[in-house]
Scaffold this motif. Structure first.
Motif, PDB file in Angstrom:
ATOM      1  N   THR A   5       1.010  -1.228  -0.054  1.00 18.44           N
ATOM      2  CA  THR A   5       0.167  -0.036   0.095  1.00 18.44           C
ATOM      3  C   THR A   5       0.971   1.151  -0.013  1.00 18.44           C
ATOM      4  O   THR A   5       1.805   1.174   0.386  1.00 18.44           O
ATOM      5  CB  THR A   5      -0.981  -0.001   1.245  1.00 18.44           C
ATOM      6  OG1 THR A   5      -0.212   0.087   2.398  1.00 18.44           O
ATOM      7  CG2 THR A   5      -2.019  -1.072   1.264  1.00 18.44           C
ATOM      8  N   SER A  24      -3.085  13.051  -0.365  1.00 17.03           N
ATOM      9  CA  SER A  24      -3.512  12.760  -1.748  1.00 17.03           C
ATOM     10  C   SER A  24      -3.060  13.588  -2.729  1.00 17.03           C
ATOM     11  O   SER A  24      -2.477  14.661  -2.147  1.00 17.03           O
ATOM     12  CB  SER A  24      -4.989  12.698  -1.937  1.00 17.03           C
ATOM     13  OG  SER A  24      -5.381  13.969  -1.819  1.00 17.03           O
ATOM     14  N   GLY A  92      -3.688   2.349  -6.961  1.00 12.81           N
ATOM     15  CA  GLY A  92      -4.965   2.674  -6.875  1.00 12.81           C
ATOM     16  C   GLY A  92      -5.512   2.745  -8.127  1.00 12.81           C
ATOM     17  O   GLY A  92      -5.485   1.517  -8.829  1.00 12.81           O
ATOM     18  N   HIS A 137      -3.937   8.308  -3.336  1.00 11.13           N
ATOM     19  CA  HIS A 137      -4.170   8.637  -1.917  1.00 11.13           C
ATOM     20  C   HIS A 137      -3.187   7.673  -0.878  1.00 11.13           C
ATOM     21  O   HIS A 137      -2.873   6.528  -1.401  1.00 11.13           O
ATOM     22  CB  HIS A 137      -5.386   8.145  -1.335  1.00 11.13           C
ATOM     23  CG  HIS A 137      -6.508   8.759  -2.113  1.00 11.13           C
ATOM     24  ND1 HIS A 137      -6.956   9.798  -1.847  1.00 11.13           N
ATOM     25  CD2 HIS A 137      -7.108   8.414  -3.262  1.00 11.13           C
ATOM     26  CE1 HIS A 137      -8.303  10.114  -2.620  1.00 11.13           C
ATOM     27  NE2 HIS A 137      -8.125   9.427  -3.460  1.00 11.13           N
ATOM     28  N   ASP A 140      -3.782   3.775  -0.632  1.00 10.82           N
ATOM     29  CA  ASP A 140      -4.088   3.035  -1.726  1.00 10.82           C
ATOM     30  C   ASP A 140      -3.344   1.546  -1.902  1.00 10.82           C
ATOM     31  O   ASP A 140      -2.055   1.547  -1.504  1.00 10.82           O
ATOM     32  CB  ASP A 140      -3.971   3.804  -3.066  1.00 10.82           C
ATOM     33  CG  ASP A 140      -4.907   4.927  -3.521  1.00 10.82           C
ATOM     34  OD1 ASP A 140      -5.892   4.735  -2.615  1.00 10.82           O
ATOM     35  OD2 ASP A 140      -4.698   5.769  -4.203  1.00 10.82           O
TER      36      ASP A 140
END
Length: 151
Positions: A5, A24, A92, A137, A140
């Motif tokens: 992530t 983000s 993402g 973000h 993500d």
């Protein structure tokens, strides 16, 4: 099984200005990250590093290193970031393509102290171009092998 992530996002308005952490960032296909020094460049849109590689560099350096001080845009939790040009990843909803291995920034020894560039050699991440637009973000999921799904 959960994959890597995004654990950090950083942008800098100019080359010598410090990076700032953001939650983000808007990614524009063919242009880069909005608000970053490389936005509008031809190929160097996004740099991605692994927190695991950074941890190994920190062990060699013998002192902590904030991920933003490496001047990379995206820090992912773990995983081997591809380095072969033309390889794709997905962060993402955004698709990226490898341009080249990222060399440690010349400013590292100034910002992090002597030996930083050497400790990050072969651990400095990868330079990508953006193939699609969207928002990236913190948190993500990252797919380091999206081509496997279509195979």
């Amino acid at each position: 099984m959960t994959g890597p992530t995004v654990v950090g996002l950083h942008v800098a308005k100019a080359r010598r200005l410090p990076t700032r952490a953001v939650e983000s960032v808007e990614a524009e296909a063919g242009a880069g990250l909005v608000g970053d020094r490389y936005h509008g460049s031809r190929h160097r849109h996004v740099t991605v590093q692994s927190a695991a590689d950074l941890a190994a560099a920190v062990a060699d350096l013998g002192r902590p290193v904030d991920p933003g001080l490496t001047r990379r845009n995206v820090t992912i939790s773990d995983g081997d970031i591809p380095t072969k040009p033309g390889t794709h990843i997905r962060i993402g909803e955004v698709e990226l393509e490898v341009v080249r291995v990222a060399a440690p920034c010349r400013l590292l020894d100034d910002d992090l102290g002597p030996g930083a560039a050497r400790a990050l050699h072969a651990r400095a991440g990868t330079v990508f171009r953006l193939l699609s637009s969207g928002t990236i973000h913190v948190g993500d999921e990252v797919d380091l092998h999206p081509d496997r799904e279509s195979a």
